[in-house]
Design a protein around this motif. Structure first.
Motif, PDB file in Angstrom:
ATOM      1  N   ARG A 319      26.417 -15.502  48.982  1.00 48.62           N
ATOM      2  CA  ARG A 319      27.259 -15.288  50.156  1.00 48.62           C
ATOM      3  C   ARG A 319      28.703 -14.977  49.767  1.00 48.62           C
ATOM      4  N   PHE A 320      29.157 -15.543  48.637  1.00 47.83           N
ATOM      5  CA  PHE A 320      30.502 -15.247  48.143  1.00 47.83           C
ATOM      6  C   PHE A 320      30.562 -13.885  47.457  1.00 47.83           C
ATOM      7  N   GLY A 321      29.405 -13.269  47.217  1.00 46.38           N
ATOM      8  CA  GLY A 321      29.372 -11.980  46.557  1.00 46.38           C
ATOM      9  C   GLY A 321      29.440 -12.067  45.046  1.00 46.38           C
ATOM     10  N   TRP A 322      29.292 -13.281  44.495  1.00 48.93           N
ATOM     11  CA  TRP A 322      29.387 -13.465  43.050  1.00 48.93           C
ATOM     12  C   TRP A 322      28.060 -13.199  42.357  1.00 48.93           C
ATOM     13  N   VAL A 323      26.954 -13.287  43.097  1.00 54.07           N
ATOM     14  CA  VAL A 323      25.639 -12.920  42.567  1.00 54.07           C
ATOM     15  C   VAL A 323      24.949 -12.028  43.594  1.00 54.07           C
ATOM     16  N   TRP A 324      23.980 -11.258  43.145  1.00 54.20           N
ATOM     17  CA  TRP A 324      23.289 -10.335  44.038  1.00 54.20           C
ATOM     18  C   TRP A 324      21.900 -10.030  43.484  1.00 54.20           C
ATOM     19  N   ASP A 325      21.135  -9.288  44.252  1.00 53.95           N
ATOM     20  CA  ASP A 325      19.771  -8.913  43.872  1.00 53.95           C
ATOM     21  C   ASP A 325      18.919 -10.129  43.521  1.00 53.95           C
ATOM     22  N   ALA A 326      19.111 -11.219  44.253  1.00 47.67           N
ATOM     23  CA  ALA A 326      18.292 -12.418  44.015  1.00 47.67           C
ATOM     24  C   ALA A 326      16.846 -12.134  44.425  1.00 47.67           C
ATOM     25  N   ARG A 327      15.920 -12.591  43.638  1.00 49.28           N
ATOM     26  CA  ARG A 327      14.501 -12.346  43.899  1.00 49.28           C
ATOM     27  C   ARG A 327      13.946 -13.462  44.803  1.00 49.28           C
ATOM     28  N   TRP A 328      14.269 -13.375  46.090  1.00 54.29           N
ATOM     29  CA  TRP A 328      13.759 -14.364  47.029  1.00 54.29           C
ATOM     30  C   TRP A 328      12.299 -14.033  47.349  1.00 54.29           C
ATOM     31  N   PRO A 329      11.411 -15.015  47.278  1.00 60.56           N
ATOM     32  CA  PRO A 329       9.986 -14.732  47.475  1.00 60.56           C
ATOM     33  C   PRO A 329       9.650 -14.461  48.937  1.00 60.56           C
ATOM     34  N   SER A 330       8.860 -13.443  49.167  1.00 56.92           N
ATOM     35  CA  SER A 330       8.401 -13.147  50.524  1.00 56.92           C
ATOM     36  C   SER A 330       7.151 -13.975  50.828  1.00 56.92           C
ATOM     37  N   ALA A 331       6.880 -14.154  52.114  1.00 57.24           N
ATOM     38  CA  ALA A 331       5.692 -14.905  52.522  1.00 57.24           C
ATOM     39  C   ALA A 331       4.423 -14.257  51.990  1.00 57.24           C
ATOM     40  N   GLU A 332       4.390 -12.939  52.009  1.00 55.68           N
ATOM     41  CA  GLU A 332       3.200 -12.219  51.539  1.00 55.68           C
ATOM     42  C   GLU A 332       2.991 -12.443  50.041  1.00 55.68           C
TER      43      GLU A 332
END
Length: 351
Positions: A319-332
């Motif tokens: 949210r602070f913009g210090w990290v990005w492209d996090a691999r958040w898992p989808s339900a599928e």
């Protein structure tokens, strides 16, 4: 001696079957050559000498003794203040999340990208956990994933067999015994990307400095805040020794306990399990079955009620913009990794 990091892994196995323990006691294959043009990320290189082994022993034994003494010392009274508690908790969270968010999810598995200041801060804070230089830690863990619970795994509790005496011996080895092996994981083979990173290579080689800061910062703050030697001494006991000892054994429990017991709702090729009672202290790392089923996921606790403070830290940094492209898992994606006959909770945590 542990198997070398160049051993050829046996064929993969279903997570519902026990590991092939015969491979864990076989003679390791000869080391293969690694790129020789990369500099070492640690002062000692890839071979551990007697001095390093003695140092490791001291850093394991002294905090562990303090951890055992913590309860009777607290019971006696007068040796624990709110300042000590605050310092211990803050140092535990900084160093612990440095390991879980930095060393593990970012540097080892690249679960997200980070800007340069955040990257350096994570490497330094993780080093303050005193679990080894960042490049050595990452090399060991990548090797663990490549050969999980098979020949070549640096710390499998199943290496001696699956009967009770063998498992007891294996649990001790997986918990801390593996760190005394003379042969260390080849950093040039398992962490060449970090060796090429000048920032991380410098942080890794300055590991003794981060250890000194981690050890001395609490007593300095405690002494200055109370303007007394007693304040410095109690802060050193609680926020240095007890904090380091607790964090060490929680981290090592992921290697030992979480590969011996726990629920396995997701398909993996090893014996990784979820151990709920370690979740808070391990900052979400003990949801270990999902991690081995999907190593690059930024969240390990993906089911409802599974506390994962490391994922929350990543979300805040995002949210602070210090990290990005996090691999958040989808339900599928998560549902696709479930064991078909597992009857547990189906609700997933929102990314």
């Amino acid at each position: 001696m542990a198997p070398t990091d160049t051993a050829t892994p046996p064929s993969s196995q279903s997570s519902t079957s026990g590991p092939d323990t015969s491979t864990l006691t076989s003679t390791p294959s000869a080391p293969q050559s690694a790129p020789s043009d990369l500099p070492s990320g640690t002062l000692g290189g890839d071979t551990q000498n007697t001095g390093e082994r003695i140092t490791i022993g001291l850093f394991i034994a002294v905090p562990f003794v303090a951890l055992l003494a913590a309860i009777p010392v607290a019971w006696m009274g007068g040796m624990l203040s709110w300042l000590d508690v605050t310092l211990a908790v803050v140092m535990y969270l900084i160093a612990g999340h440095g390991i879980t968010v930095g060393f593990h999810r970012h540097f080892t598995h690249r679960a997200f990208k980070a800007n340069r200041p955040t990257k350096i801060a994570m490497a330094i804070s993780g080093s303050m956990a005193i679990e080894g230089p960042v490049i050595r830690w990452v090399a060991d863990h990548r090797r663990h994933h490549k050969y999980a619970d098979k020949e070549g795994d640096p710390h499998s509790p199943w290496r001696y067999g699956n009967n009770v005496p063998a498992l007891i011996k294996g649990m001790f080895f997986a918990h801390m015994g593996w760190m005394f092996d003379v042969e260390q994981t080849d950093q040039r083979k398992f962490a060449p990307d970090l060796l090429k990173d000048k920032d991380i290579r410098l942080v890794s080689r300055l590991f003794p400095l981060w250890v000194a800061i981690s050890l001395l910062l609490p007593p300095i703050v405690g002494g200055l805040a109370t303007w007394s030697w007693q304040g410095a001494l109690t802060a050193f006991f609680w926020a240095t020794l007890v904090r380091v000892g607790l964090l060490h054994h929680v981290t090592w429990s992921i290697n030992s306990i979480c590969h011996a017991i726990g629920e396995r709702p997701f398909e993996s090729r090893d014996k990784s399990g979820n151990v709920w009672w370690l979740a808070v202290l391990s900052m979400g790392e003990s949801w270990h079955n999902l991690h081995h089923a999907d190593p690059t996921s930024a969240r390990h606790g993906v089911l409802k009620g599974q506390i994962d403070s490391s994922a929350r830290v990543i979300k805040i940094l995002e949210r602070f913009g210090w990290v990005w492209d996090a691999r958040w898992p989808s339900a599928e994606r998560i549902e696709g990794k479930r064991v078909d006959d597992y009857g547990g909770e189906k609700t997933l945590v929102a990314p």
